[in-house]
Design a protein around this motif. Structure first.
Motif, mmCIF file in Angstrom:
data_model
loop_
_atom_site.group_PDB
_atom_site.id
_atom_site.type_symbol
_atom_site.label_atom_id
_atom_site.label_comp_id
_atom_site.label_asym_id
_atom_site.label_seq_id
_atom_site.Cartn_x
_atom_site.Cartn_y
_atom_site.Cartn_z
ATOM 1 N N LEU A 1 25.675 39.829 68.095
ATOM 2 C CA LEU A 1 26.779 40.479 68.791
ATOM 3 C C LEU A 1 27.726 41.203 67.846
ATOM 4 O O LEU A 1 28.355 42.193 68.223
ATOM 5 N N ASP A 2 27.852 40.692 66.626
ATOM 6 C CA ASP A 2 28.758 41.301 65.652
ATOM 7 C C ASP A 2 27.998 41.557 64.351
ATOM 8 O O ASP A 2 27.875 40.663 63.508
ATOM 9 N N ARG B 1 32.673 42.178 75.128
ATOM 10 C CA ARG B 1 31.664 41.864 74.113
ATOM 11 C C ARG B 1 32.304 41.317 72.845
ATOM 12 O O ARG B 1 31.765 40.422 72.193
ATOM 13 N N ASN B 2 33.453 41.856 72.463
ATOM 14 C CA ASN B 2 34.145 41.366 71.273
ATOM 15 C C ASN B 2 35.039 40.175 71.570
ATOM 16 O O ASN B 2 35.193 39.282 70.739
ATOM 17 N N SER C 1 33.925 49.877 84.172
ATOM 18 C CA SER C 1 33.014 48.746 83.998
ATOM 19 C C SER C 1 32.489 48.686 82.562
ATOM 20 O O SER C 1 32.406 47.601 81.965
ATOM 21 N N ARG C 2 32.151 49.831 81.984
ATOM 22 C CA ARG C 2 31.653 49.862 80.607
ATOM 23 C C ARG C 2 32.765 49.502 79.624
ATOM 24 O O ARG C 2 32.540 48.785 78.643
ATOM 25 N N LEU C 3 33.957 49.989 79.898
ATOM 26 C CA LEU C 3 35.093 49.694 79.023
ATOM 27 C C LEU C 3 35.396 48.195 79.027
ATOM 28 O O LEU C 3 35.682 47.597 77.979
ATOM 29 N N PHE D 1 33.366 45.583 79.889
ATOM 30 C CA PHE D 1 32.325 44.677 79.418
ATOM 31 C C PHE D 1 31.756 45.077 78.044
ATOM 32 O O PHE D 1 31.633 44.236 77.157
ATOM 33 N N SER D 2 31.396 46.337 77.876
ATOM 34 C CA SER D 2 30.745 46.754 76.629
ATOM 35 C C SER D 2 31.716 46.843 75.459
ATOM 36 O O SER D 2 31.352 46.572 74.317
ATOM 37 N N TYR D 3 32.964 47.243 75.732
ATOM 38 C CA TYR D 3 33.932 47.417 74.654
ATOM 39 C C TYR D 3 34.801 46.178 74.460
ATOM 40 O O TYR D 3 34.918 45.654 73.350
ATOM 41 N N VAL E 1 35.980 56.718 79.404
ATOM 42 C CA VAL E 1 34.853 55.796 79.579
ATOM 43 C C VAL E 1 34.991 55.044 80.893
ATOM 44 O O VAL E 1 36.108 54.655 81.284
ATOM 45 N N LYS E 2 33.890 54.856 81.589
ATOM 46 C CA LYS E 2 33.918 54.176 82.884
ATOM 47 C C LYS E 2 34.558 52.791 82.753
ATOM 48 O O LYS E 2 34.380 52.106 81.737
#
Length: 328
Positions: A318-319, A244-245, A235-237, A239-241, A232-233
């Motif tokens: 978010l959750d 976010r949590n 930046s995505r790893l 922020f998104s992964y 996974v990229k």
């Protein structure tokens, strides 16, 4: 949907409790505020003036239930009584003129502190053991350890008195007519810079360290490791992964911080003589201005409740596990 309804129901119940307690507490005190105020002007005010003050405050010969009904009617029509220290100025008018200054100063400083501190926390956790990770938390914690009023006094002395770079009091230059002009806005910015910087430096560390620790814990979770192994990229790893949590615990602190925006930073506003709610509340306590104190405390309580409601709804967004658990 059930979770949202439950949260809104709890908010309404808490709001009613705060309003009712705010009504009862002053009436549990011995005597009444109007008598205390009248005693200061013995011989200067007439008996009819005292009766007018009692009526304005909502205390008279009527029953407690009728007073409560009148109190609620005045509350929702923004008729919050008359100030004792600036009698007969309406309390709502005084709060309305002070609140924008506090929101503009403390609100902006809080938002900058939250977003900057959270972003830095995400970055240094990803680049842990680097230069910023080793220095930034320590430096920011050193500023946070210093008392707000001491930092404010230091800034006033150095940048206001010695260097004369910034004004040392008030919200804008009294010689300038308020309005949406570049001269007025620049004056407001100059007067708000030092108190805003004081608040920013004092609150930045908590957001940096809190987000860093949350991120480090989250980055060790299996789903993050699995996503990284899948390619996974970055930046995505990040922020998104992870972020976010990791940001969920920050939201609770954010709710408290936003709720405290309304109360202002009392010591900072006092040092800089800034015309905000904190300064107004201090003057009200010193003057025993009970209508102002009562209205200010209720406003602060409502702000905290609204902020917590918003955060509860954001949590569920978010959750999804929270929303599902609420539905069960």
């Amino acid at each position: 949907m059930r979770y949202v309804i439950n949260r809104i129901g709890f908010f309404i119940l808490s709001l009613w409790a705060a309003i009712t307690i705010n009504f009862i507490l002053p009436r549990m005190m011995p005597g009444n505020p109007a008598d205390a105020m009248f005693a200061k002007f013995q011989g200067q005010l007439t008996t009819s003036a005292l009766e007018a003050m009692k009526k304005a405050y909502g205390i008279g010969e009527s029953s407690l239930w009728q007073q409560y009904v009148d109190y609620l009617r005045g509350l929702f029509s923004f008729d919050w009584g008359l100030s004792f220290m600036q009698y007969p100025t309406p309390v709502s008018s005084m709060i309305g003129s002070s609140l924008p200054w506090t929101i503009g100063l403390v609100g902006v400083a809080t938002l900058i502190s939250v977003f900057l501190g959270t972003a830095l926390g995400v970055y240094i956790s990803w680049k842990r053991k680097g230069f910023l990770d080793n220095t930034l938390p320590i430096v920011s914690m050193a500023f946070q350890a210093l008392p707000y009023f001491w930092v404010a006094l230091l800034f006033v002395f150095v940048f206001g008195f010695k260097l004369d770079w910034f004004p040392m009091s008030h919200g804008y230059d009294p010689a300038i007519t308020p309005g949406f002009t570049s001269e007025y806005l620049l004056s407001v910015w100059n007067h708000a810079f030092l108190p805003g910087l004081t608040l920013l430096l004092g609150g930045l560390s908590g957001w940096i360290v809190g987000m860093r620790n949350n991120m480090i814990y989250t980055l060790g979770e299996d789903y993050v490791t699995f996503a990284e192994a899948k390619g996974v990229k970055t930046s995505r790893l990040m922020f998104s992964y992870a972020a976010r949590n990791a940001i969920l615990p920050q939201l609770t602190s954010f709710a408290i911080a936003i709720g405290n925006v309304v109360s202002g930073s009392i010591l900072t506003e006092q040092v800089f003589s800034y015309p905000g709610i904190g300064n107004l509340l201090t003057d009200a306590v010193q003057s025993q201005d009970f209508p102002m104190i009562q209205s200010s405390f209720l406003l602060i309580a409502v702000a905290v409740l609204v902020a917590n409601l918003i955060v509860d709804l954001l949590y569920s967004r978010l959750d999804p596990r929270i929303r599902t658990g609420g539905a069960n």
